[in-house]
Design an enzyme around this catalytic site. Sequence first.
Site, PDB file in Angstrom:
ATOM      1  N   CYS A   1      20.371   7.702  36.970  1.00  0.00           N
ATOM      2  CA  CYS A   1      19.358   8.505  36.217  1.00  0.00           C
ATOM      3  C   CYS A   1      17.882   8.475  36.574  1.00  0.00           C
ATOM      4  CB  CYS A   1      19.461   7.802  34.579  1.00  0.00           C
ATOM      5  SG  CYS A   1      21.108   8.146  33.992  1.00  0.00           S
TER       6      CYS A   1
ATOM      7  N   GLU B   1      18.966  10.935  26.184  1.00  0.00           N
ATOM      8  CA  GLU B   1      18.570  10.904  27.618  1.00  0.00           C
ATOM      9  C   GLU B   1      19.254  11.830  28.610  1.00  0.00           C
ATOM     10  OE1 GLU B   1      18.892   7.801  31.201  1.00  0.00           O
ATOM     11  OE2 GLU B   1      17.796   6.893  29.731  1.00  0.00           O
TER      12      GLU B   1
END
Length: 462
Positions: A270, A236
């Site tokens: 994020c 990620e």
Amino acid sequence: MTELMTREDAAIEVRDPASGELVGRVPSATADEVAEAVRAARAAFAGWERTAAGERAAALKAAAAELRERADELAAMNNRETGKLPDEAREGVLAGAGTLEQYAELGPAHRGRSLQGGWDATDLMVPGPRGLVVALTPWNDPVAVACGLIGAALATGNVVVHKPSERCPHVGRMLTELIARHLPADVLVCVDGDGRVGARLAECADVDVIAHVGSTATGRSVAVAAARTGAKVLLENGGNDALIVDAGVDPRWAAEQAALGAFANAGQICVSVERIYVHRSVAGEFLDALVAEARKRPSEVPMAPLVDERQREHVHSHVEDAVAQGASLLAGGTLPDGPGAHYPATVLAGCTPSMRVLSEETFGPVAPVRVADSFGQALEEAADDRYGLTATVLSDSMAHAQRAWRELPVGTVKVNNVFGGAPAGAAHPRKASGEGFGYGPELLDEMTVTKVVHIGPSGARA
């Protein structure tokens, strides 16, 4: 092989980003210590693989219970190392405990399939652990993210070497040692260090999975190393998440959503809102309301500092670039006096695609706004990006919402809510944002391999 410094030369110094005060110095792992961590975890694999799934689940539940008991302690250290606000840091710890509990429940239920073959045969597809997982975890939500990767790996019978971010080594080691107390020796091992230690782990031939949450540049380096060793990668990476504000929505409500998405944890999430496309018909009221929201921080709404001065310089360089190219600075955008790495909530109008605040991940409390003449234009520009993590659309039109989630090339699309989602939801980033599932039952699939078994009748006859 990546060269590491000696222990004395490579000590990690951590300072409180709110005050600049020294939190502590942590020795970085040497090459021999990295190799020993991998060797020890590998040696523990056979026993952990053979441990019953229910026993593995019980260990995770016990670790989750202790994590809840010590939530304030870990949150306080997280606050000191990264500046994350105390309540939000505690929420992250509790989220991590919940994730461990979730994988404790899902692990024993993670089953294979039986196949319909011949009457006198048995055919199975049986999942099993991949082996040794290296978990490289970030600083912006260090407990919750680490519990996801570690919990899924342990629940499926893998062993783990965990390297937390060098920006929060104390909280990373506290978490690892807390979980490890409930496991057999060396099933979970922690190593400290910066990117060189992470690179050394990624290059190790004895590693079966490298799970990384962090920057795109580091993620790509991990992928290159894994291509040489054959390790599976779960990445990620960064994101440049768009928010679309459609015509007809309440501009004040939309501004509240935008401010929450852009300014929460000082934009260091994020899935933070990184760029905003607003329909011209509501742009004026939206911008006024967004500026008002920015000015509430931190006097009325608490706001964390940036993690360190290096990150603040990065954020400010994006703002300066935008202003130099003609963006209007409506709020914030100036470096404050005093200690620490604080940065004000910032609103930029008149942004264009060539500006770094729209084309790159800023990862700070900056809300760059671009006005669109139509929903179609906003959607097209939002989709034109090299990242593929998340996006949000605020719209009263079901047709527009449906079109947005269909056409946006990202792993997660949120409609009328910048944050949120059901428990056990997975994430599946695309393009420069990474590869492989994160979280949810699907992460268990990523952590396992499938063995096909065919058992035929014996050829012997009495």
